[in-house]
Motif scaffolding. Structure first.
Motif, PDB file in Angstrom:
ATOM      1  N   UNK A  10     -25.243 -15.185 -20.300  1.00  0.00           N
ATOM      2  CA  UNK A  10     -24.716 -15.134 -18.938  1.00  0.00           C
ATOM      3  C   UNK A  10     -23.251 -15.510 -18.894  1.00  0.00           C
ATOM      4  N   UNK A  11     -22.870 -16.494 -19.683  1.00  0.00           N
ATOM      5  CA  UNK A  11     -21.486 -16.949 -19.635  1.00  0.00           C
ATOM      6  C   UNK A  11     -20.526 -15.928 -20.237  1.00  0.00           C
ATOM      7  N   UNK A  12     -21.042 -14.986 -21.003  1.00  0.00           N
ATOM      8  CA  UNK A  12     -20.195 -13.975 -21.619  1.00  0.00           C
ATOM      9  C   UNK A  12     -20.130 -12.684 -20.819  1.00  0.00           C
ATOM     10  N   UNK A  17     -18.089 -16.424 -13.242  1.00  0.00           N
ATOM     11  CA  UNK A  17     -18.879 -17.342 -12.420  1.00  0.00           C
ATOM     12  C   UNK A  17     -19.851 -16.599 -11.510  1.00  0.00           C
ATOM     13  N   UNK A  18     -19.613 -15.335 -11.244  1.00  0.00           N
ATOM     14  CA  UNK A  18     -20.499 -14.559 -10.371  1.00  0.00           C
ATOM     15  C   UNK A  18     -21.658 -13.915 -11.123  1.00  0.00           C
ATOM     16  N   UNK A  23     -26.714 -10.810 -11.357  1.00  0.00           N
ATOM     17  CA  UNK A  23     -28.053 -10.607 -11.912  1.00  0.00           C
ATOM     18  C   UNK A  23     -29.109 -10.611 -10.820  1.00  0.00           C
ATOM     19  N   UNK A  24     -29.005 -11.530  -9.874  1.00  0.00           N
ATOM     20  CA  UNK A  24     -29.977 -11.610  -8.786  1.00  0.00           C
ATOM     21  C   UNK A  24     -29.947 -10.331  -7.951  1.00  0.00           C
ATOM     22  N   UNK A  25     -28.762  -9.824  -7.662  1.00  0.00           N
ATOM     23  CA  UNK A  25     -28.653  -8.590  -6.876  1.00  0.00           C
ATOM     24  C   UNK A  25     -29.238  -7.412  -7.650  1.00  0.00           C
ATOM     25  N   UNK A  26     -28.955  -7.321  -8.951  1.00  0.00           N
ATOM     26  CA  UNK A  26     -29.519  -6.235  -9.766  1.00  0.00           C
ATOM     27  C   UNK A  26     -31.038  -6.311  -9.797  1.00  0.00           C
ATOM     28  N   UNK A  58     -44.274  -7.929 -12.892  1.00  0.00           N
ATOM     29  CA  UNK A  58     -42.811  -7.878 -12.844  1.00  0.00           C
ATOM     30  C   UNK A  58     -42.284  -8.262 -11.465  1.00  0.00           C
ATOM     31  N   UNK A  59     -43.019  -7.911 -10.435  1.00  0.00           N
ATOM     32  CA  UNK A  59     -42.575  -8.263  -9.076  1.00  0.00           C
ATOM     33  C   UNK A  59     -42.727  -9.751  -8.797  1.00  0.00           C
ATOM     34  N   UNK A  60     -43.610 -10.430  -9.543  1.00  0.00           N
ATOM     35  CA  UNK A  60     -43.793 -11.874  -9.351  1.00  0.00           C
ATOM     36  C   UNK A  60     -42.757 -12.707 -10.096  1.00  0.00           C
ATOM     37  N   UNK A  61     -41.993 -12.095 -10.980  1.00  0.00           N
ATOM     38  CA  UNK A  61     -41.004 -12.841 -11.761  1.00  0.00           C
ATOM     39  C   UNK A  61     -39.875 -13.336 -10.871  1.00  0.00           C
ATOM     40  N   UNK A  62     -39.253 -14.446 -11.250  1.00  0.00           N
ATOM     41  CA  UNK A  62     -38.112 -14.941 -10.470  1.00  0.00           C
ATOM     42  C   UNK A  62     -36.957 -13.939 -10.489  1.00  0.00           C
ATOM     43  N   UNK A  63     -36.168 -13.938  -9.446  1.00  0.00           N
ATOM     44  CA  UNK A  63     -35.039 -13.008  -9.371  1.00  0.00           C
ATOM     45  C   UNK A  63     -33.992 -13.278 -10.445  1.00  0.00           C
ATOM     46  N   UNK A  64     -34.001 -14.454 -11.017  1.00  0.00           N
ATOM     47  CA  UNK A  64     -33.010 -14.768 -12.049  1.00  0.00           C
ATOM     48  C   UNK A  64     -33.406 -14.217 -13.410  1.00  0.00           C
ATOM     49  N   UNK A  65     -34.642 -13.751 -13.563  1.00  0.00           N
ATOM     50  CA  UNK A  65     -35.119 -13.249 -14.844  1.00  0.00           C
ATOM     51  C   UNK A  65     -34.928 -11.738 -14.917  1.00  0.00           C
ATOM     52  N   UNK A  66     -34.497 -11.259 -16.080  1.00  0.00           N
ATOM     53  CA  UNK A  66     -34.325  -9.829 -16.304  1.00  0.00           C
ATOM     54  C   UNK A  66     -35.698  -9.204 -16.515  1.00  0.00           C
TER      55      UNK A  66
END
Length: 86
Positions: A10-12, A17-18, A23-26, A58-66
């Motif tokens: 994520x840091x790369x 910082x966004x 990722x959440x929006x995607x 997949x729909x139950x996964x957190x929004x932060x997870x790919x």
């Protein structure tokens, strides 16, 4: 270890910082597409290599997870163990 690797990746990202927000929006957009897949019948889902259970998990996964990465990981585990992982 997984969290460390994800944090480093994520840091790369070019968004800096966004990156978490991007990722959440995607992932939110991908979930909207998954919702459209649930309207297909089982034959068509099988044809594209998905099941209703996979879509639901997949729909139950957190929004932060790919979701794509996680679905590929679960399929890889299932092929090596011979069992269905959800």
């Amino acid at each position: 270890m997984r969290e460390y690797i994800l944090d480093q990746a994520q840091s790369r990202l070019p968004y800096g910082a966004l990156s978490m927000l991007v990722r959440v929006v995607k992932n939110w957009r991908a979930r909207r597409q998954l919702r459209q897949l649930t309207s297909l019948d089982d034959y068509l889902l099988k044809d594209i290599g998905l099941s209703r259970e996979e879509i639901a998990s997949m729909r139950r996964m957190p929004l932060t997870m790919d979701m794509q990465w996680e679905a590929d990981r679960l399929r890889l585990i299932a092929t090596h163990t011979g069992a269905r992982v959800e």
